[in-house]
Design a protein around this motif. Structure first.
Motif, PDB file in Angstrom:
ATOM      1  N   VAL A  23       0.829  -1.211   0.000  1.00 47.06           N
ATOM      2  CA  VAL A  23       0.000   0.000   0.000  1.00 47.06           C
ATOM      3  C   VAL A  23       0.863   1.262   0.000  1.00 47.06           C
ATOM      4  CG1 VAL A  23      -1.630   1.330   1.420  1.00 47.06           C
ATOM      5  CG2 VAL A  23      -2.056  -1.089   0.965  1.00 47.06           C
ATOM      6  N   VAL A  24       2.010   1.216   0.650  1.00 48.74           N
ATOM      7  CA  VAL A  24       2.902   2.379   0.663  1.00 48.74           C
ATOM      8  C   VAL A  24       3.610   2.544  -0.683  1.00 48.74           C
ATOM      9  CG1 VAL A  24       5.043   3.284   1.685  1.00 48.74           C
ATOM     10  CG2 VAL A  24       3.224   2.430   3.156  1.00 48.74           C
ATOM     11  N   ILE A  25       3.985   1.463  -1.321  1.00 45.35           N
ATOM     12  CA  ILE A  25       4.739   1.538  -2.578  1.00 45.35           C
ATOM     13  C   ILE A  25       3.827   1.752  -3.786  1.00 45.35           C
ATOM     14  CG2 ILE A  25       6.265   0.231  -4.133  1.00 45.35           C
ATOM     15  CD1 ILE A  25       7.649   1.302  -1.590  1.00 45.35           C
ATOM     16  N   LEU A  26       2.606   1.229  -3.761  1.00 42.02           N
ATOM     17  CA  LEU A  26       1.722   1.327  -4.929  1.00 42.02           C
ATOM     18  C   LEU A  26       1.515   2.762  -5.431  1.00 42.02           C
ATOM     19  CD1 LEU A  26      -0.001  -0.091  -7.051  1.00 42.02           C
ATOM     20  CD2 LEU A  26      -1.918   0.022  -5.444  1.00 42.02           C
ATOM     21  N   PRO A  27       1.271   3.755  -4.585  1.00 44.44           N
ATOM     22  CA  PRO A  27       1.121   5.115  -5.126  1.00 44.44           C
ATOM     23  C   PRO A  27       2.351   5.598  -5.909  1.00 44.44           C
ATOM     24  CG  PRO A  27       0.295   5.024  -2.889  1.00 44.44           C
ATOM     25  CD  PRO A  27       0.981   3.712  -3.149  1.00 44.44           C
ATOM     26  N   ALA A  66       8.572  -2.839 -10.749  1.00 46.51           N
ATOM     27  CA  ALA A  66       8.703  -3.237  -9.345  1.00 46.51           C
ATOM     28  C   ALA A  66       7.787  -2.420  -8.442  1.00 46.51           C
ATOM     29  CB  ALA A  66      10.156  -3.093  -8.895  1.00 46.51           C
ATOM     30  N   GLU A  67       7.658  -1.132  -8.758  1.00 47.56           N
ATOM     31  CA  GLU A  67       6.829  -0.284  -7.897  1.00 47.56           C
ATOM     32  C   GLU A  67       5.348  -0.342  -8.259  1.00 47.56           C
ATOM     33  OE1 GLU A  67       8.229   3.675  -7.238  1.00 47.56           O
ATOM     34  OE2 GLU A  67      10.180   2.978  -6.558  1.00 47.56           O
ATOM     35  N   SER A  68       5.020  -0.875  -9.407  1.00 46.91           N
ATOM     36  CA  SER A  68       3.609  -0.974  -9.785  1.00 46.91           C
ATOM     37  C   SER A  68       3.129  -2.420  -9.659  1.00 46.91           C
ATOM     38  CB  SER A  68       3.387  -0.426 -11.193  1.00 46.91           C
ATOM     39  OG  SER A  68       4.265  -1.045 -12.118  1.00 46.91           O
ATOM     40  N   LEU A  69       3.587  -3.297 -10.538  1.00 47.86           N
ATOM     41  CA  LEU A  69       3.159  -4.695 -10.468  1.00 47.86           C
ATOM     42  C   LEU A  69       3.669  -5.378  -9.206  1.00 47.86           C
ATOM     43  CD1 LEU A  69       3.556  -5.842 -14.186  1.00 47.86           C
ATOM     44  CD2 LEU A  69       1.499  -5.051 -12.993  1.00 47.86           C
ATOM     45  N   GLY A  70       4.877  -5.016  -8.775  1.00 46.41           N
ATOM     46  CA  GLY A  70       5.414  -5.589  -7.536  1.00 46.41           C
ATOM     47  C   GLY A  70       4.554  -5.234  -6.341  1.00 46.41           C
ATOM     48  N   ALA A  71       4.112  -3.975  -6.277  1.00 47.23           N
ATOM     49  CA  ALA A  71       3.243  -3.550  -5.174  1.00 47.23           C
ATOM     50  C   ALA A  71       1.900  -4.268  -5.225  1.00 47.23           C
ATOM     51  CB  ALA A  71       3.045  -2.039  -5.218  1.00 47.23           C
ATOM     52  N   LEU A  74       2.385  -7.673  -3.924  1.00 50.20           N
ATOM     53  CA  LEU A  74       2.458  -7.685  -2.462  1.00 50.20           C
ATOM     54  C   LEU A  74       1.073  -7.586  -1.841  1.00 50.20           C
ATOM     55  CD1 LEU A  74       5.560  -5.384  -1.940  1.00 50.20           C
ATOM     56  CD2 LEU A  74       5.426  -7.837  -1.447  1.00 50.20           C
ATOM     57  N   ILE A  75       0.257  -6.712  -2.363  1.00 50.09           N
ATOM     58  CA  ILE A  75      -1.087  -6.528  -1.802  1.00 50.09           C
ATOM     59  C   ILE A  75      -1.907  -7.813  -1.910  1.00 50.09           C
ATOM     60  CG2 ILE A  75      -3.279  -5.303  -2.141  1.00 50.09           C
ATOM     61  CD1 ILE A  75      -1.503  -2.819  -2.896  1.00 50.09           C
ATOM     62  N   THR A  76      -1.819  -8.482  -3.053  1.00 45.07           N
ATOM     63  CA  THR A  76      -2.583  -9.714  -3.248  1.00 45.07           C
ATOM     64  C   THR A  76      -1.873 -10.951  -2.698  1.00 45.07           C
ATOM     65  OG1 THR A  76      -1.627 -10.096  -5.441  1.00 45.07           O
ATOM     66  CG2 THR A  76      -3.689  -8.818  -5.324  1.00 45.07           C
ATOM     67  N   GLY A  77      -0.590 -10.817  -2.460  1.00 37.21           N
ATOM     68  CA  GLY A  77       0.184 -11.972  -2.026  1.00 37.21           C
ATOM     69  C   GLY A  77       0.514 -12.909  -3.167  1.00 37.21           C
ATOM     70  N   PHE A  78       0.563 -12.386  -4.383  1.00 39.36           N
ATOM     71  CA  PHE A  78       0.897 -13.189  -5.561  1.00 39.36           C
ATOM     72  C   PHE A  78       2.342 -12.911  -5.963  1.00 39.36           C
ATOM     73  CE2 PHE A  78       0.872 -13.769 -10.283  1.00 39.36           C
ATOM     74  CZ  PHE A  78       0.805 -15.157 -10.254  1.00 39.36           C
ATOM     75  N   LEU A  79       3.162 -13.938  -5.966  1.00 34.83           N
ATOM     76  CA  LEU A  79       4.600 -13.810  -6.220  1.00 34.83           C
ATOM     77  C   LEU A  79       5.212 -12.814  -5.231  1.00 34.83           C
ATOM     78  CD1 LEU A  79       4.631 -13.763 -10.136  1.00 34.83           C
ATOM     79  CD2 LEU A  79       5.014 -15.723  -8.627  1.00 34.83           C
ATOM     80  N   THR A  80       4.874 -13.009  -3.979  1.00 34.04           N
ATOM     81  CA  THR A  80       5.290 -12.102  -2.906  1.00 34.04           C
ATOM     82  C   THR A  80       6.794 -11.897  -2.885  1.00 34.04           C
ATOM     83  OG1 THR A  80       3.404 -12.770  -1.561  1.00 34.04           O
ATOM     84  CG2 THR A  80       5.260 -11.733  -0.407  1.00 34.04           C
ATOM     85  N   VAL A 129      12.129  -9.497   5.173  1.00 31.53           N
ATOM     86  CA  VAL A 129      11.299 -10.462   5.915  1.00 31.53           C
ATOM     87  C   VAL A 129      10.397 -11.223   4.949  1.00 31.53           C
ATOM     88  CG1 VAL A 129       9.453 -10.711   7.622  1.00 31.53           C
ATOM     89  CG2 VAL A 129      11.367  -9.167   8.075  1.00 31.53           C
ATOM     90  N   LEU A 130       9.772 -10.519   4.003  1.00 35.19           N
ATOM     91  CA  LEU A 130       8.887 -11.169   3.033  1.00 35.19           C
ATOM     92  C   LEU A 130       9.662 -12.072   2.082  1.00 35.19           C
ATOM     93  CD1 LEU A 130       6.544  -8.133   2.328  1.00 35.19           C
ATOM     94  CD2 LEU A 130       6.000 -10.197   3.649  1.00 35.19           C
ATOM     95  N   LEU A 131      10.878 -11.703   1.752  1.00 36.09           N
ATOM     96  CA  LEU A 131      11.727 -12.577   0.937  1.00 36.09           C
ATOM     97  C   LEU A 131      12.014 -13.887   1.659  1.00 36.09           C
ATOM     98  CD1 LEU A 131      14.321 -10.088  -0.574  1.00 36.09           C
ATOM     99  CD2 LEU A 131      13.004 -11.771  -1.864  1.00 36.09           C
ATOM    100  N   ILE A 132      12.256 -13.805   2.935  1.00 38.17           N
ATOM    101  CA  ILE A 132      12.599 -14.995   3.727  1.00 38.17           C
ATOM    102  C   ILE A 132      11.370 -15.854   4.008  1.00 38.17           C
ATOM    103  CG2 ILE A 132      13.432 -15.781   5.993  1.00 38.17           C
ATOM    104  CD1 ILE A 132      15.241 -13.224   5.973  1.00 38.17           C
ATOM    105  N   LYS A 133      10.275 -15.238   4.423  1.00 35.66           N
ATOM    106  CA  LYS A 133       9.124 -15.974   4.938  1.00 35.66           C
ATOM    107  C   LYS A 133       7.964 -16.130   3.955  1.00 35.66           C
ATOM    108  CE  LYS A 133       8.907 -16.882   8.931  1.00 35.66           C
ATOM    109  NZ  LYS A 133       9.182 -18.155   9.583  1.00 35.66           N
ATOM    110  N   GLY A 134       7.906 -15.299   2.913  1.00 35.26           N
ATOM    111  CA  GLY A 134       6.783 -15.373   1.981  1.00 35.26           C
ATOM    112  C   GLY A 134       5.631 -14.480   2.413  1.00 35.26           C
ATOM    113  N   GLY A 135       4.497 -14.645   1.744  1.00 31.75           N
ATOM    114  CA  GLY A 135       3.370 -13.740   1.891  1.00 31.75           C
ATOM    115  C   GLY A 135       2.455 -13.974   3.071  1.00 31.75           C
ATOM    116  N   GLY A 136       2.519 -15.111   3.711  1.00 30.92           N
ATOM    117  CA  GLY A 136       1.704 -15.361   4.893  1.00 30.92           C
ATOM    118  C   GLY A 136       0.235 -15.567   4.600  1.00 30.92           C
ATOM    119  N   ALA A 137      -0.575 -15.247   5.591  1.00 31.96           N
ATOM    120  CA  ALA A 137      -2.022 -15.491   5.545  1.00 31.96           C
ATOM    121  C   ALA A 137      -2.684 -14.716   4.408  1.00 31.96           C
ATOM    122  CB  ALA A 137      -2.650 -15.097   6.873  1.00 31.96           C
ATOM    123  N   LEU A 138      -3.737 -15.313   3.875  1.00 24.70           N
ATOM    124  CA  LEU A 138      -4.572 -14.704   2.837  1.00 24.70           C
ATOM    125  C   LEU A 138      -3.796 -14.292   1.594  1.00 24.70           C
ATOM    126  CD1 LEU A 138      -6.878 -12.490   5.108  1.00 24.70           C
ATOM    127  CD2 LEU A 138      -7.306 -14.815   4.258  1.00 24.70           C
TER     128      LEU A 138
END
Length: 147
Positions: A23-27, A66-71, A74-80, A129-138
């Motif tokens: 949410v912070v990176i998407l804008p 990275a700042e558009s599709l990557g964000a 992250l929000i959806t947890g797809f290819l976190t 942290v997300l690189l190490i652990k992945g996207g987590g719940a939902l």
């Protein structure tokens, strides 16, 4: 191998971290892709990165993605992990090319020549942290690997 790249657990704290970072990176990504929030859009950003900043074209494209599709990832947890890697790489590049010279602190008082790099370090920490652990719940990643 791809399943291992997506594998994560049901940790709610990872959900919170990836949503916060996304949410912070998407804008910033929307500034770079479609010109929202006072941005220059894709062609303006690409031209600035390749022209004034001297970034190779392929790398400029990766910065924008990275700042558009990557964000969004992250929000959806797809290819976190891929999204987190892209954000971390962007933040490292931003520190090295722009913000390092301004010191650590953000320019809260307007007395510096530009923004420092404290924000970037926070984003890098979350991304690692997300690189190490992945996207987590939902996360979509979790749903794909649970099947």
């Amino acid at each position: 191998m791809f399943k291992k790249f997506l594998t994560t657990n049901n940790d709610l704290s990872l959900l919170l971290l990836r949503l916060t970072l996304g949410v912070v990176i998407l804008p910033h990504g929307l500034q770079k892709t479609i010109g929202l929030f006072g941005g220059y859009g894709f062609s303006g950003t690409y031209g600035f990165l390749t022209g004034q900043m001297g970034v190779p074209g392929a790398l400029a494209l990766l910065v924008i993605l990275a700042e558009s599709l990557g964000a969004l990832g992250l929000i959806t947890g797809f290819l976190t992990r891929l999204g987190a890697l892209g954000v971390a790489a962007n933040m490292i590049g931003a520190i090295a090319m722009v913000h390092w010279q301004n010191g650590f602190f953000m320019n809260w008082t307007g007395n510096q020549g530009g923004e420092g790099f404290e924000f970037h370090l926070l984003a890098i920490g979350i991304a690692v942290v997300l690189l190490i652990k992945g996207g987590g719940a939902l996360s979509v990643d979790k749903m794909l690997t649970d099947k």
